[in-house]
Design a protein around this motif. Structure first.
Motif, PDB file in Angstrom:
ATOM      1  N   MET A   1      15.159   8.510  -7.606  1.00  0.00           N
ATOM      2  CA  MET A   1      16.436   8.723  -6.924  1.00  0.00           C
ATOM      3  C   MET A   1      17.442   7.518  -7.584  1.00  0.00           C
ATOM      4  O   MET A   1      18.622   7.792  -7.954  1.00  0.00           O
ATOM      5  N   ILE A   2      17.046   6.604  -8.114  1.00  0.00           N
ATOM      6  CA  ILE A   2      17.584   5.633  -8.750  1.00  0.00           C
ATOM      7  C   ILE A   2      18.018   6.015 -10.085  1.00  0.00           C
ATOM      8  O   ILE A   2      19.153   5.663 -10.575  1.00  0.00           O
ATOM      9  N   GLU A   3      17.116   6.660 -10.772  1.00  0.00           N
ATOM     10  CA  GLU A   3      17.538   7.212 -12.007  1.00  0.00           C
ATOM     11  C   GLU A   3      18.686   8.372 -11.791  1.00  0.00           C
ATOM     12  O   GLU A   3      19.352   8.662 -12.694  1.00  0.00           O
ATOM     13  N   GLU A   4      18.478   9.208 -10.833  1.00  0.00           N
ATOM     14  CA  GLU A   4      19.532  10.341 -10.801  1.00  0.00           C
ATOM     15  C   GLU A   4      20.497   9.333  -9.773  1.00  0.00           C
ATOM     16  O   GLU A   4      20.475   9.789  -8.559  1.00  0.00           O
TER      17      GLU A   4
ATOM     18  N   GLY B   1       0.779  -1.309   0.008  1.00  0.00           N
ATOM     19  CA  GLY B   1       0.138  -0.045  -0.234  1.00  0.00           C
ATOM     20  C   GLY B   1       0.944   1.199  -0.102  1.00  0.00           C
ATOM     21  O   GLY B   1       0.269   2.122   0.617  1.00  0.00           O
ATOM     22  N   VAL B   2       1.988   1.140  -0.627  1.00  0.00           N
ATOM     23  CA  VAL B   2       3.018   2.385  -0.633  1.00  0.00           C
ATOM     24  C   VAL B   2       2.434   3.393  -1.569  1.00  0.00           C
ATOM     25  O   VAL B   2       1.906   3.045  -2.787  1.00  0.00           O
ATOM     26  N   PRO B   3       2.144   4.555  -1.092  1.00  0.00           N
ATOM     27  CA  PRO B   3       1.669   5.718  -2.098  1.00  0.00           C
ATOM     28  C   PRO B   3       2.342   5.783  -3.562  1.00  0.00           C
ATOM     29  O   PRO B   3       3.948   5.651  -3.320  1.00  0.00           O
ATOM     30  N   LEU B   4       1.846   6.235  -4.395  1.00  0.00           N
ATOM     31  CA  LEU B   4       2.250   6.213  -5.870  1.00  0.00           C
ATOM     32  C   LEU B   4       3.716   7.225  -5.649  1.00  0.00           C
ATOM     33  O   LEU B   4       4.510   6.997  -6.421  1.00  0.00           O
ATOM     34  N   ALA B   5       3.227   8.497  -4.895  1.00  0.00           N
ATOM     35  CA  ALA B   5       4.247   9.417  -4.914  1.00  0.00           C
ATOM     36  C   ALA B   5       5.597   8.913  -4.356  1.00  0.00           C
ATOM     37  O   ALA B   5       6.512   9.266  -4.543  1.00  0.00           O
ATOM     38  N   THR B   6       5.445   7.981  -3.246  1.00  0.00           N
ATOM     39  CA  THR B   6       6.664   7.430  -2.739  1.00  0.00           C
ATOM     40  C   THR B   6       7.413   6.710  -3.784  1.00  0.00           C
ATOM     41  O   THR B   6       8.752   6.590  -3.781  1.00  0.00           O
ATOM     42  N   LEU B   7       6.744   5.978  -4.406  1.00  0.00           N
ATOM     43  CA  LEU B   7       7.388   4.886  -5.638  1.00  0.00           C
ATOM     44  C   LEU B   7       7.951   5.714  -6.509  1.00  0.00           C
ATOM     45  O   LEU B   7       9.092   5.509  -7.113  1.00  0.00           O
ATOM     46  N   ARG B   8       7.485   6.962  -6.669  1.00  0.00           N
ATOM     47  CA  ARG B   8       7.976   7.707  -7.978  1.00  0.00           C
ATOM     48  C   ARG B   8       9.123   8.444  -7.316  1.00  0.00           C
ATOM     49  O   ARG B   8      10.460   8.448  -8.040  1.00  0.00           O
ATOM     50  N   ALA B   9       9.461   8.566  -5.999  1.00  0.00           N
ATOM     51  CA  ALA B   9      10.613   9.236  -5.661  1.00  0.00           C
ATOM     52  C   ALA B   9      11.692   8.273  -5.312  1.00  0.00           C
ATOM     53  O   ALA B   9      12.888   8.610  -5.842  1.00  0.00           O
ATOM     54  N   ILE B  10      11.476   7.087  -5.216  1.00  0.00           N
ATOM     55  CA  ILE B  10      12.434   6.307  -5.262  1.00  0.00           C
ATOM     56  C   ILE B  10      12.963   5.850  -6.704  1.00  0.00           C
ATOM     57  O   ILE B  10      14.211   5.687  -6.629  1.00  0.00           O
TER      58      ILE B  10
ATOM     59  N   HIS C   1      15.765   4.834   7.913  1.00  0.00           N
ATOM     60  CA  HIS C   1      16.318   5.470   6.611  1.00  0.00           C
ATOM     61  C   HIS C   1      16.333   7.142   7.038  1.00  0.00           C
ATOM     62  O   HIS C   1      15.657   7.538   7.792  1.00  0.00           O
ATOM     63  N   THR C   2      17.458   7.585   6.736  1.00  0.00           N
ATOM     64  CA  THR C   2      17.777   9.247   6.720  1.00  0.00           C
ATOM     65  C   THR C   2      17.057   9.813   5.709  1.00  0.00           C
ATOM     66  O   THR C   2      16.655  10.986   5.883  1.00  0.00           O
ATOM     67  N   THR C   3      16.352   9.017   4.604  1.00  0.00           N
ATOM     68  CA  THR C   3      15.870   9.857   3.480  1.00  0.00           C
ATOM     69  C   THR C   3      14.290   9.688   3.699  1.00  0.00           C
ATOM     70  O   THR C   3      13.942   8.294   3.857  1.00  0.00           O
ATOM     71  N   PRO C   4      13.373  10.530   4.074  1.00  0.00           N
ATOM     72  CA  PRO C   4      11.992  10.174   4.086  1.00  0.00           C
ATOM     73  C   PRO C   4      11.330   9.296   3.127  1.00  0.00           C
ATOM     74  O   PRO C   4      10.448   8.518   3.023  1.00  0.00           O
ATOM     75  N   ASP C   5      11.777   9.537   1.713  1.00  0.00           N
ATOM     76  CA  ASP C   5      11.174   8.850   0.587  1.00  0.00           C
ATOM     77  C   ASP C   5      11.352   7.220   0.531  1.00  0.00           C
ATOM     78  O   ASP C   5      10.677   6.704   0.100  1.00  0.00           O
ATOM     79  N   LEU C   6      12.639   6.882   1.321  1.00  0.00           N
ATOM     80  CA  LEU C   6      12.783   5.366   1.453  1.00  0.00           C
ATOM     81  C   LEU C   6      11.970   4.735   2.974  1.00  0.00           C
ATOM     82  O   LEU C   6      12.153   3.600   2.820  1.00  0.00           O
ATOM     83  N   ARG C   7      11.314   5.534   3.711  1.00  0.00           N
ATOM     84  CA  ARG C   7      10.797   4.792   4.876  1.00  0.00           C
ATOM     85  C   ARG C   7       9.799   3.752   4.699  1.00  0.00           C
ATOM     86  O   ARG C   7       9.302   3.237   5.644  1.00  0.00           O
TER      87      ARG C   7
ATOM     88  N   HIS D   1      23.339   9.687  -8.634  1.00  0.00           N
ATOM     89  CA  HIS D   1      24.175  10.162  -7.679  1.00  0.00           C
ATOM     90  C   HIS D   1      23.460  10.170  -6.359  1.00  0.00           C
ATOM     91  O   HIS D   1      24.163  10.384  -5.214  1.00  0.00           O
ATOM     92  N   ARG D   2      22.272  10.207  -6.282  1.00  0.00           N
ATOM     93  CA  ARG D   2      21.610  10.341  -5.070  1.00  0.00           C
ATOM     94  C   ARG D   2      21.773   9.042  -4.348  1.00  0.00           C
ATOM     95  O   ARG D   2      21.807   8.862  -3.020  1.00  0.00           O
ATOM     96  N   LEU D   3      21.604   7.957  -5.280  1.00  0.00           N
ATOM     97  CA  LEU D   3      21.784   6.485  -4.700  1.00  0.00           C
ATOM     98  C   LEU D   3      23.081   6.522  -4.107  1.00  0.00           C
ATOM     99  O   LEU D   3      23.280   5.713  -3.131  1.00  0.00           O
ATOM    100  N   VAL D   4      24.177   7.009  -4.776  1.00  0.00           N
ATOM    101  CA  VAL D   4      25.453   6.821  -4.293  1.00  0.00           C
ATOM    102  C   VAL D   4      25.580   7.466  -3.084  1.00  0.00           C
ATOM    103  O   VAL D   4      26.260   6.868  -2.154  1.00  0.00           O
ATOM    104  N   ARG D   5      25.109   8.651  -2.721  1.00  0.00           N
ATOM    105  CA  ARG D   5      25.078   9.520  -1.597  1.00  0.00           C
ATOM    106  C   ARG D   5      24.633   8.785  -0.390  1.00  0.00           C
ATOM    107  O   ARG D   5      24.974   8.758   0.648  1.00  0.00           O
ATOM    108  N   LEU D   6      23.325   8.153  -0.806  1.00  0.00           N
ATOM    109  CA  LEU D   6      22.730   7.574   0.332  1.00  0.00           C
ATOM    110  C   LEU D   6      23.506   6.390   0.912  1.00  0.00           C
ATOM    111  O   LEU D   6      23.783   5.893   2.009  1.00  0.00           O
ATOM    112  N   LEU D   7      24.188   5.369  -0.200  1.00  0.00           N
ATOM    113  CA  LEU D   7      24.941   4.358   0.248  1.00  0.00           C
ATOM    114  C   LEU D   7      26.125   4.979   1.064  1.00  0.00           C
ATOM    115  O   LEU D   7      26.750   4.113   1.837  1.00  0.00           O
ATOM    116  N   THR D   8      26.813   5.756   0.608  1.00  0.00           N
ATOM    117  CA  THR D   8      27.901   6.370   1.207  1.00  0.00           C
ATOM    118  C   THR D   8      27.813   6.900   2.587  1.00  0.00           C
ATOM    119  O   THR D   8      28.538   6.581   3.596  1.00  0.00           O
TER     120      THR D   8
END
Length: 362
Positions: A276-279, A264-273, A304-310, A281-288
């Motif tokens: 992040m994967i398409e951009e 039941g994850v909101p579509l907005a959250t799925l779009r955000a993740i 998660h420190t990133t709200p979009d991933l919670r 550098h954001r995934l690189v920063r997260l993993l770092t």
């Protein structure tokens, strides 16, 4: 971050009496398997030891008070919270109750490795997604190539083709838009100056030196040097973003389907993740931010420190080719089969390290 059984996560679950531990593990496994709130009656029948429904209700009330489970509705059973998942994952690793990955997976990766390194990592993300039924990714750190020569070729009035030759012999082309009108001779002069000045430096080092020179007033009064620095600055800025870590991803469709249908994850959250994967550098920063040392990392929901991933969990591990360290892993709903996901990530990371080591020795 706490370290438990080889996994790291920002939240560390408190200790529980053995009876509460056992019941919580049974509840989490059942919820992961079927996705329905687990009733006290079912738990009394499947706890694995004699226990009454009344005792189970008391245990569940205590677990809810401690934040390990929650009750979606008054008449419903319980579901695990992120803290409950964390306790379950830590207990899995302490007891080493992990599924084993088929040796056929490494064999397939080795066959891919016979083609190229890129083929290995494309297969890595596919294998992780296939085994877990979630999104699999592999992050490949770019090599720090050293500059041998740079050339500028005019294409038309506003565009210039940049040719960068690395000390390894690799050649990179980049088309840039340059706002000034310059002649071929002026571009040759600029290229000769930059090649002589920055040969032997990595692209990152060359970019740093260029930025430093551009702040020196003496450069601004010399037309040739000013133009060379502007060209170099524009080129290296764009090439730095292009030579960031390569990201191979498989299973986006599965992530979408699982997130909407099962969690039941909101579509907005799925779009955000997905954004992040398409951009990358954001995934690189997260993993770092998460991965402080080699090994296995598990981050669950609200950790998660990133709200979009919670609404998701991340299982990641490092691998090495002897010189550089990369990361691979799985992203999926918090209700993932952690035993399978952790085993897959851990096994594949070790297999990739072996394959890369064998490749470098041949």
């Amino acid at each position: 971050m706490s370290t438990t059984g080889g996994t790291r996560g920002p939240t560390s679950a408190p200790e529980l009496p053995e009876r509460l531990q056992r019941l919580l593990s049974v509840l989490v496994r059942e919820y992961i398997e079927h996705g329905e709130p687990v009733s006290s009656q079912w738990l009394a029948e499947h706890a694995g030891y004699p226990v009454s429904s009344a005792t189970v209700r008391n245990i569940l009330a205590r677990l809810e008070e401690l934040g390990f489970v929650r009750q979606p509705h008054t008449s419903a059973g319980r579901t695990p919270t992120d803290l409950g998942y964390r306790y379950y994952v830590d207990s899995l690793l302490q007891a080493r109750r992990l599924a084993r990955l088929s040796p056929e997976v490494e064999a397939r990766l080795r066959r891919a490795g016979a083609l190229s390194a890129s083929d290995v990592f494309a297969h890595v993300s596919h294998e992780l997604s296939r085994v877990s039924h979630h999104l699999g990714f592999a992050l490949v750190p770019a090599r720090e190539e050293r500059l041998n020569r740079i050339d500028f070729v005019p294409i038309d009035g506003s565009r210039i083709l940049v040719i960068v030759v690395a000390s390894s012999g690799d050649i990179t082309h980049k088309l840039i838009a340059y706002p000034e009108i310059v002649t071929r001779e002026e571009l040759i002069e600029a290229a000769n100056y930059l090649s002589a000045e920055f040969a032997g430096l990595t692209l990152a080092e060359a970019r740093s030196h260029v930025l430093g020179r551009m702040h020196q007033h003496r450069v601004l009064y010399d037309t040739l040097l000013a133009r060379a620095m502007r060209l170099a600055g524009m080129t290296l800025d764009q090439m730095a973003s292009d030579t960031d870590d390569n990201v191979f991803v498989s299973g986006m469709q599965t992530l979408l389907e699982d997130g909407v249908a099962e969690e039941g994850v909101p579509l907005a959250t799925l779009r955000a993740i997905l954004s992040m994967i398409e951009e990358k550098h954001r995934l690189v920063r997260l993993l770092t931010a998460y991965i402080e040392q080699p090994g296995l990392t598990v981050v669950i929901g609200n950790e998660h420190t990133t709200p979009d991933l919670r609404s998701f969990s991340l299982v990641a591990a490092t691998y090495t080719d002897g010189e550089r360290t990369g990361t691979l892993g799985i992203i999926g709903p918090t209700r993932m089969r952690y035993s399978r996901a952790i085993a897959a990530v851990d096994s594949v990371s070790q297999a990739v390290s072996r394959i890369l080591a064998d490749s470098s020795n041949n």
